[in-house]
Design a protein around this motif. Structure first.
Motif, PDB file in Angstrom:
ATOM      1  N   THR A 194       0.815  -1.216   0.000  1.00 50.05           N
ATOM      2  CA  THR A 194       0.000   0.000   0.000  1.00 50.05           C
ATOM      3  C   THR A 194       0.848   1.266   0.000  1.00 50.05           C
ATOM      4  O   THR A 194       0.406   2.318  -0.457  1.00 50.05           O
ATOM      5  CB  THR A 194      -0.945   0.026   1.215  1.00 50.05           C
ATOM      6  OG1 THR A 194      -0.193  -0.242   2.412  1.00 50.05           O
ATOM      7  CG2 THR A 194      -2.046  -1.009   1.073  1.00 50.05           C
ATOM      8  N   ASN A 195       2.064   1.178   0.504  1.00 53.91           N
ATOM      9  CA  ASN A 195       2.988   2.310   0.455  1.00 53.91           C
ATOM     10  C   ASN A 195       4.140   1.938  -0.482  1.00 53.91           C
ATOM     11  O   ASN A 195       5.300   1.881  -0.088  1.00 53.91           O
ATOM     12  CB  ASN A 195       3.509   2.631   1.860  1.00 53.91           C
ATOM     13  CG  ASN A 195       4.178   3.988   1.930  1.00 53.91           C
ATOM     14  OD1 ASN A 195       4.287   4.703   0.934  1.00 53.91           O
ATOM     15  ND2 ASN A 195       4.651   4.347   3.108  1.00 53.91           N
ATOM     16  N   TRP A 196       3.781   1.665  -1.726  1.00 54.33           N
ATOM     17  CA  TRP A 196       4.731   1.127  -2.700  1.00 54.33           C
ATOM     18  C   TRP A 196       5.904   2.069  -2.974  1.00 54.33           C
ATOM     19  O   TRP A 196       7.020   1.632  -3.235  1.00 54.33           O
ATOM     20  CB  TRP A 196       4.007   0.789  -3.995  1.00 54.33           C
ATOM     21  CG  TRP A 196       4.916   0.285  -5.075  1.00 54.33           C
ATOM     22  CD1 TRP A 196       5.182   0.873  -6.268  1.00 54.33           C
ATOM     23  CD2 TRP A 196       5.699  -0.917  -5.036  1.00 54.33           C
ATOM     24  NE1 TRP A 196       6.081   0.123  -6.990  1.00 54.33           N
ATOM     25  CE2 TRP A 196       6.418  -0.989  -6.252  1.00 54.33           C
ATOM     26  CE3 TRP A 196       5.866  -1.940  -4.101  1.00 54.33           C
ATOM     27  CZ2 TRP A 196       7.278  -2.032  -6.557  1.00 54.33           C
ATOM     28  CZ3 TRP A 196       6.731  -2.980  -4.398  1.00 54.33           C
ATOM     29  CH2 TRP A 196       7.423  -3.021  -5.604  1.00 54.33           C
ATOM     30  N   CYS A 242      -3.956  -6.189   0.110  1.00 52.46           N
ATOM     31  CA  CYS A 242      -4.438  -6.615  -1.206  1.00 52.46           C
ATOM     32  C   CYS A 242      -5.902  -6.232  -1.393  1.00 52.46           C
ATOM     33  O   CYS A 242      -6.315  -5.829  -2.490  1.00 52.46           O
ATOM     34  CB  CYS A 242      -4.266  -8.123  -1.371  1.00 52.46           C
ATOM     35  SG  CYS A 242      -2.552  -8.657  -1.601  1.00 52.46           S
ATOM     36  N   VAL A 243      -6.691  -6.354  -0.336  1.00 54.06           N
ATOM     37  CA  VAL A 243      -8.106  -5.959  -0.397  1.00 54.06           C
ATOM     38  C   VAL A 243      -8.210  -4.472  -0.716  1.00 54.06           C
ATOM     39  O   VAL A 243      -9.005  -4.044  -1.563  1.00 54.06           O
ATOM     40  CB  VAL A 243      -8.828  -6.288   0.923  1.00 54.06           C
ATOM     41  CG1 VAL A 243     -10.226  -5.666   0.938  1.00 54.06           C
ATOM     42  CG2 VAL A 243      -8.924  -7.790   1.127  1.00 54.06           C
ATOM     43  N   ILE A 244      -7.389  -3.668  -0.040  1.00 47.30           N
ATOM     44  CA  ILE A 244      -7.399  -2.216  -0.246  1.00 47.30           C
ATOM     45  C   ILE A 244      -7.028  -1.863  -1.682  1.00 47.30           C
ATOM     46  O   ILE A 244      -7.638  -0.988  -2.305  1.00 47.30           O
ATOM     47  CB  ILE A 244      -6.414  -1.532   0.734  1.00 47.30           C
ATOM     48  CG1 ILE A 244      -6.939  -1.634   2.168  1.00 47.30           C
ATOM     49  CG2 ILE A 244      -6.211  -0.058   0.368  1.00 47.30           C
ATOM     50  CD1 ILE A 244      -5.943  -1.183   3.226  1.00 47.30           C
ATOM     51  N   LEU A 245      -6.029  -2.575  -2.225  1.00 46.86           N
ATOM     52  CA  LEU A 245      -5.525  -2.268  -3.565  1.00 46.86           C
ATOM     53  C   LEU A 245      -6.275  -2.997  -4.682  1.00 46.86           C
ATOM     54  O   LEU A 245      -6.052  -2.727  -5.857  1.00 46.86           O
ATOM     55  CB  LEU A 245      -4.034  -2.621  -3.643  1.00 46.86           C
ATOM     56  CG  LEU A 245      -3.109  -1.802  -2.750  1.00 46.86           C
ATOM     57  CD1 LEU A 245      -1.706  -2.402  -2.747  1.00 46.86           C
ATOM     58  CD2 LEU A 245      -3.062  -0.349  -3.214  1.00 46.86           C
ATOM     59  N   GLY A 246      -7.130  -3.942  -4.302  1.00 50.71           N
ATOM     60  CA  GLY A 246      -7.870  -4.686  -5.303  1.00 50.71           C
ATOM     61  C   GLY A 246      -7.035  -5.744  -6.012  1.00 50.71           C
ATOM     62  O   GLY A 246      -7.338  -6.127  -7.144  1.00 50.71           O
TER      63      GLY A 246
END
Length: 236
Positions: free
Chosen positions: A106-108, A180-184
């Motif tokens: 999420t903080n790629w 993964c849920v947050i990013l789809g």
């Protein structure tokens, strides 16, 4: 989606202990359709359904590999470390088999900076530059390199977020699952009788405490990925 034969043998699944669930007092209601019986205070997974889910997951990763998608395999429990690394290397996938650093996906942008630093330090070590530095400076950089190798060694060649993530344990992999849920990002997740099947896109009900179970499933998924990559090359 393709429908291929993946040679998933129920006798081999039983030998791997894939049917053994947790104690009946430790379970999640979402797994009710995938429990076949209760024995000696433990739930038994329905291996026919597990085989079906595993076959569907193999179809999924085969198609993704054929399309050139990137995979990330995550398994941080001690008994999974070697199996995750060997499976990922065999299938040319990225992997995390130590601690999942919060925000790794999420903080790629932060992860990219760490990977850039890691790449530079590896290059400096390879050219011998670290040996030419003052001992104190060299020691600091070597410690930093060792730390980055431990936690980012399996994703050192990853240049973007993965297209699909395989998680071998929901409890230890809960952080990455939530990210993964947050990013789809779609997830394939091994789930025991005490976990929530509704959190992942493609669950595989199984005994996640058995190294035999873990190896069996990873072997099938990796074989499907390798076959998908080979099919992509053949059809070019």
């Amino acid at each position: 989606m393709t429908r291929r034969y993946w040679n998933i043998n129920l006798e081999e699944m039983i030998k791997a202990g894939m049917h053994l669930g947790h104690k009946t007092k430790k379970w999640n209601p979402s797994v009710v359709p995938y429990i076949s019986a209760k024995r000696k205070g433990r739930h038994m997974s329905n291996l026919t359904r597990t085989a079906r889910f595993l076959s569907q997951a193999c179809d999924l990763v085969f198609d993704a590999a054929r399309k050139g998608k990137q995979f990330l395999i995550v398994g941080t429990k001690k008994k999974a470390v070697k199996s995750v690394a060997s499976a990922a290397i065999r299938a040319r996938c990225h992997y995390v088999n130590k601690k999942w650093l919060g925000g790794m996906s999420t903080n790629w942008s932060t992860t990219e900076r760490r990977l850039h630093t890691f790449s530079n330090l590896r290059a400096e070590q390879k050219t011998g530059r670290l040996k030419r530095l003052p001992k104190r400076d060299a020691a600091i950089l070597k410690r930093q390199l060792s730390h980055l190798q431990t936690y980012l060694g399996g994703i050192k060649y990853m240049t973007r977020l993965p297209d699909l993530v395989i998680i071998v344990d929901q409890k230890d992999g809960y952080k990455v699952l939530r990210e993964c849920v947050i990013l789809g990002i779609p997830t394939v997740c091994l789930l025991d009788t005490n976990f929530d099947l509704d959190l992942t896109d493609f669950p595989i009900p199984t005994n996640d405490d058995s190294i035999g179970s873990l190896r069996f499933i990873l072997n099938k998924l990796v074989s499907a990925i390798c076959e998908g990559r080979s099919s992509s090359i053949t059809n070019q």
